[in-house]
Design a protein around this motif. Structure first.
Motif, PDB file in Angstrom:
ATOM      1  N   LYS A 190       0.820  -1.207   0.000  1.00  0.00           N
ATOM      2  CA  LYS A 190       0.000   0.000   0.000  1.00  0.00           C
ATOM      3  C   LYS A 190       0.858   1.263   0.000  1.00  0.00           C
ATOM      4  CE  LYS A 190      -4.347  -1.700   1.924  1.00  0.00           C
ATOM      5  NZ  LYS A 190      -5.383  -1.528   2.977  1.00  0.00           N
ATOM      6  N   ARG A 193       2.056   1.609  -3.555  1.00  0.00           N
ATOM      7  CA  ARG A 193       1.000   1.962  -4.504  1.00  0.00           C
ATOM      8  C   ARG A 193       0.479   3.377  -4.308  1.00  0.00           C
ATOM      9  NH1 ARG A 193      -4.734  -1.352  -5.376  1.00  0.00           N
ATOM     10  NH2 ARG A 193      -5.571   0.030  -7.012  1.00  0.00           N
ATOM     11  N   TYR A 194       0.269   3.772  -3.056  1.00  0.00           N
ATOM     12  CA  TYR A 194      -0.403   5.044  -2.798  1.00  0.00           C
ATOM     13  C   TYR A 194       0.538   6.187  -2.441  1.00  0.00           C
ATOM     14  CZ  TYR A 194      -4.620   2.195  -2.768  1.00  0.00           C
ATOM     15  OH  TYR A 194      -5.641   1.340  -3.137  1.00  0.00           O
TER      16      TYR A 194
END
Length: 281
Positions: A190, A193-194
């Protein structure tokens, strides 16, 4: 403000003059010659372009070049980004590693070719190992394996350079953002990705364009190893231009150069446009 603007023009004019003199004016002459006969006398319209687009050697080379780019670019980008993230996340003191990664760029093309011949020639190391196990050997650069060898050479030579560029982009992301995300329970995926991907978007654009342009430079190794007419899977656009130059086919060479420039320009503009749309969204 006017004085500052004027001073800026004074600094940029020498470079701009060099670009105009050594790039734009010669390319304008190439565009003119693409509509002329090889001798430069006589307007032919789009006949040169029709000849180029109907030339089997050009179509073969264009297909091989596009295939090469489609295979190499994703591999290089994914591998280099993965290595950069791992180095940035888990390795401390990466200055020495950075120098090591840039070493392939400092190796002359002739030395790389010598290594290829040492490994993959009919009397090379690979065939020596196969012979030891009583397996049939090959002249690898004259088989379908030549394309894979060319891909490996491109990735080996450009991987470190892209890793350094990715790491420069990653260093611009504040570590406090990752710490806050981990406190909120975000895992490595995460965070990547973010946080990582959105913050290296501009770096990614630069790397994609540079890697795309560098993919056209692999011709040197292919030419030095296999000559002007290599195995058909590694017969690239630069081979065509080199052979047309040897034949003094200036008309076809000029038309092909304009088509290649148009293709590269469209690719870069589409890339910029898609990146801009993603940022707006």
């Amino acid at each position: 403000m006017k004085k500052r603007c004027r001073a800026g023009w004074y600094f940029i004019l020498p470079s701009l003059g060099g670009v105009v003199l050594f790039y734009l004016i010669p390319f304008g002459d190439v565009m003119r010659r693409s509509f002329m006969k090889a001798s430069g006398a006589g307007f032919t319209g789009f006949d040169n372009y029709r000849q180029v687009l109907g030339n089997r050697a050009f179509l073969l080379a264009a297909g091989n070049t596009i295939r090469f780019v489609l295979v190499c670019l994703p591999l290089l980008l994914v591998l280099s980004l993965g290595i950069a993230v791992l180095l940035q996340r888990f390795v401390r003191g990466t200055k020495l590693l950075r120098s090591a990664y840039l070493a392939p760029l400092a190796i002359p093309a002739a030395s790389v070719v010598l290594l290829w011949q040492l490994l993959f020639d009919s009397q090379g190391v690979v065939n020596g190992v196969l012979d030891f196990f009583h397996l049939p050997g090959k002249d690898w650069m004259n088989t379908g394996a030549s394309f894979g060898i060319l891909v490996f050479s491109y990735i080996w030579k450009n991987l470190g350079y892209d890793v350094i560029l990715w790491m420069a982009g990653l260093q611009g992301i504040s570590s406090s953002i990752y710490e806050a995300a981990r406190v909120d329970g975000a895992g490595e995926w995460k965070c990547f990705r973010y946080i990582t991907l959105p913050n290296i978007r501009q770096t990614a654009l630069t790397i994609v364009i540079l890697s795309f342009l560098n993919s056209f430079k692999v011709f040197r190794e292919a030419y030095l190893v296999a000559g002007s007419y290599p195995q058909e899977k590694i017969y690239l656009l630069q081979h065509v231009f080199n052979n047309w130059f040897a034949e003094l086919s200036v008309d076809k060479m000029a038309a092909g150069s304009v088509l290649l420039c148009l293709l590269i320009t469209i690719f870069v503009l589409l890339l910029h446009r898609s990146w801009g749309r993603e940022e707006m969204s």
